[in-house]
Design a protein around this motif. Structure first.
Motif, PDB file in Angstrom:
ATOM      1  N   UNK A   1       0.824  -1.211   0.000  1.00  0.00           N
ATOM      2  CA  UNK A   1       0.000   0.000   0.000  1.00  0.00           C
ATOM      3  C   UNK A   1       0.859   1.262   0.000  1.00  0.00           C
ATOM      4  N   UNK A   2       1.929   1.235   0.779  1.00  0.00           N
ATOM      5  CA  UNK A   2       2.789   2.421   0.883  1.00  0.00           C
ATOM      6  C   UNK A   2       3.723   2.531  -0.316  1.00  0.00           C
ATOM      7  N   UNK A   3       4.389   1.436  -0.674  1.00  0.00           N
ATOM      8  CA  UNK A   3       5.439   1.495  -1.689  1.00  0.00           C
ATOM      9  C   UNK A   3       4.910   1.693  -3.100  1.00  0.00           C
ATOM     10  N   UNK A   4       3.660   1.274  -3.351  1.00  0.00           N
ATOM     11  CA  UNK A   4       3.049   1.558  -4.650  1.00  0.00           C
ATOM     12  C   UNK A   4       2.098   2.744  -4.569  1.00  0.00           C
ATOM     13  N   UNK A   5       1.339   2.806  -3.476  1.00  0.00           N
ATOM     14  CA  UNK A   5       0.285   3.819  -3.376  1.00  0.00           C
ATOM     15  C   UNK A   5       0.791   5.236  -3.219  1.00  0.00           C
ATOM     16  N   UNK A   6       1.735   5.457  -2.308  1.00  0.00           N
ATOM     17  CA  UNK A   6       2.239   6.814  -2.081  1.00  0.00           C
ATOM     18  C   UNK A   6       2.931   7.372  -3.328  1.00  0.00           C
ATOM     19  N   UNK A   7       3.848   6.636  -3.974  1.00  0.00           N
ATOM     20  CA  UNK A   7       4.451   7.175  -5.200  1.00  0.00           C
ATOM     21  C   UNK A   7       3.430   7.448  -6.296  1.00  0.00           C
ATOM     22  N   UNK A   8       2.433   6.572  -6.410  1.00  0.00           N
ATOM     23  CA  UNK A   8       1.407   6.785  -7.441  1.00  0.00           C
ATOM     24  C   UNK A   8       0.605   8.037  -7.155  1.00  0.00           C
ATOM     25  N   UNK A   9       0.214   8.242  -5.910  1.00  0.00           N
ATOM     26  CA  UNK A   9      -0.561   9.434  -5.552  1.00  0.00           C
ATOM     27  C   UNK A   9       0.253  10.709  -5.791  1.00  0.00           C
ATOM     28  N   UNK A  10       1.521  10.695  -5.413  1.00  0.00           N
ATOM     29  CA  UNK A  10       2.376  11.871  -5.614  1.00  0.00           C
ATOM     30  C   UNK A  10       2.551  12.159  -7.103  1.00  0.00           C
ATOM     31  N   UNK A  11       2.788  11.102  -7.884  1.00  0.00           N
ATOM     32  CA  UNK A  11       3.013  11.281  -9.319  1.00  0.00           C
ATOM     33  C   UNK A  11       1.764  11.800 -10.014  1.00  0.00           C
ATOM     34  N   UNK A  12       0.605  11.227  -9.688  1.00  0.00           N
ATOM     35  CA  UNK A  12      -0.652  11.685 -10.296  1.00  0.00           C
ATOM     36  C   UNK A  12      -0.905  13.151  -9.951  1.00  0.00           C
ATOM     37  N   UNK A  13      -0.677  13.515  -8.689  1.00  0.00           N
ATOM     38  CA  UNK A  13      -0.870  14.910  -8.288  1.00  0.00           C
ATOM     39  C   UNK A  13       0.076  15.835  -9.037  1.00  0.00           C
ATOM     40  N   UNK A  14       1.333  15.422  -9.187  1.00  0.00           N
ATOM     41  CA  UNK A  14       2.307  16.254  -9.891  1.00  0.00           C
ATOM     42  C   UNK A  14       1.946  16.430 -11.357  1.00  0.00           C
ATOM     43  N   UNK A  15       1.468  15.363 -11.996  1.00  0.00           N
ATOM     44  CA  UNK A  15       1.081  15.461 -13.401  1.00  0.00           C
ATOM     45  C   UNK A  15      -0.162  16.327 -13.562  1.00  0.00           C
ATOM     46  N   UNK A  16      -1.140  16.126 -12.700  1.00  0.00           N
ATOM     47  CA  UNK A  16      -2.380  16.903 -12.807  1.00  0.00           C
ATOM     48  C   UNK A  16      -2.149  18.392 -12.571  1.00  0.00           C
ATOM     49  N   UNK A  17      -1.173  18.726 -11.754  1.00  0.00           N
ATOM     50  CA  UNK A  17      -0.866  20.128 -11.466  1.00  0.00           C
ATOM     51  C   UNK A  17       0.212  20.695 -12.384  1.00  0.00           C
TER      52      UNK A  17
END
Length: 334
Positions: free
Chosen positions: A124-140
């Motif tokens: 959950x942490x090793x896949x989820x946190x990087x994915x959430x950060x990356x999606x947020x960075x791309x969307x912004x």
């Protein structure tokens, strides 16, 4: 050497980093292949190593594409490459720390049940946190061309983002700093626990056996526990140095030697893990050598069979051939 904030990427730097990427891809693939082929190696720590290798493989491929293209402006390809490398690189940090946490709980706390129960949390942490950060960075619109300020040709946080330092921290640097602190502490605690256990066991060795104990495997494990955090820091420190120089506004971050070391360090994690956990692990190394020798022997037998499939060596009868064939089958089954 540089125009404004842009760091010029030389052909020699590209070639060296691309070779590093290729070695990392090969090393990560070898770790995954040995896990798939030999079922008795599918322990939980090695399964975690496979997840780390998947991140390192994806990271090396995305970095290789970025170095090969050597982006000079924003583009959809730049954003895609930057997003993939951001996710994979951040995930690699988390899985590296996850393996250390697992070993600490398993060895120091002596609780395999608790250690195994953490695997789902690691996912959950090793896949989820990087994915959430990356999606947020791309969307912004934070991912894009960064003029190789803290990269080597690939895209990362856009140079045009006014808060790019904050996003550099969120998309990698803060997790890198935490790994610098966490890994040495955990592995020092693990080594200390093992040494204390060996010291306690030494009191009973005279009555356990008459033959002298062998220390080859324990010394190799002890060396690995020492090398894991050291190698991680040695590989990643160049990226950190360039980041600090960026914060200081120093043009030294564009030094070709520093840029090359940064490129090699960021792309060599898969190769380093392969060396430690495959080539420096005697049972796996022995199996690989046997497999390679078997492939070479089979290839040679195939060439001889192509010339004359029924030809025997001088002095060899059919019963000897059948005996050798059965022996080779037994060795292969083993």
């Amino acid at each position: 050497m540089a125009s404004g904030n842009q760091t010029v990427l030389y052909l020699s730097e590209q070639v060296v980093v691309l070779i590093s990427c290729a070695l990392s891809c090969l090393g990560s693939s070898l770790i995954i292949l040995t896990f798939v082929v030999w079922s008795d190696l599918r322990t939980t720590p090695r399964r975690l190593l496979v997840y780390l290798s998947l991140s390192d493989w994806l990271s090396a491929v995305s970095y290789a594409f970025g170095v090969w293209r050597a982006f000079v402006a924003d583009s959809p390809e730049c954003v895609v490459q930057g997003a993939i490398s951001t996710f994979a690189n951040t995930s690699s940090f988390f899985w590296t720390v996850a393996i250390a946490v697992y070993l600490y709980v398993f060895i120091v706390r002596s609780s395999q049940r608790v250690a195994d129960s953490l695997v789902l949390f690691f996912h959950l942490v090793s896949w989820g946190v990087p994915l959430a950060i990356t999606v947020a960075a791309v969307c912004l619109n934070k991912i894009g061309y960064d003029a190789s300020e803290v990269s080597v040709g690939w895209c990362w946080v856009s140079i045009h983002a006014p808060d790019r330092v904050l996003w550099m921290l969120l998309t990698g640097k803060i997790w890198e700093f935490l790994a610098y602190l966490t890994l040495p502490i955990l592995y020092i605690l693990i080594k200390r626990h093992i040494h204390v256990a060996h010291a306690a066991l030494s009191e009973y060795r005279p009555i356990l056996a008459n033959r002298p104990p062998t220390h080859s495997f324990s010394s190799m494990a002890d060396m690995k526990l020492t090398l894991i955090p050291i190698i991680f820091i040695v590989l990643r420190i160049w990226s950190t140095v360039r980041f600090v120089l960026l914060l200081a506004g120093s043009p030294a971050r564009q030094n070709p030697v520093l840029v090359t070391l940064h490129g090699i360090g960021n792309t060599s994690q898969g190769a380093a893990n392969c060396i430690m956990f495959v080539l420096f692990t005697q049972p796996i190394r022995t199996r690989l050598c046997a497999a390679l020798c078997c492939c070479g022997r089979c290839r040679g037998e195939g060439w001889h069979a192509h010339d004359d499939p029924h030809r025997l060596l001088p002095g060899q009868d059919t019963s000897t051939l059948r005996e050798e064939d059965s022996t080779s089958r037994v060795r292969t089954d083993k």
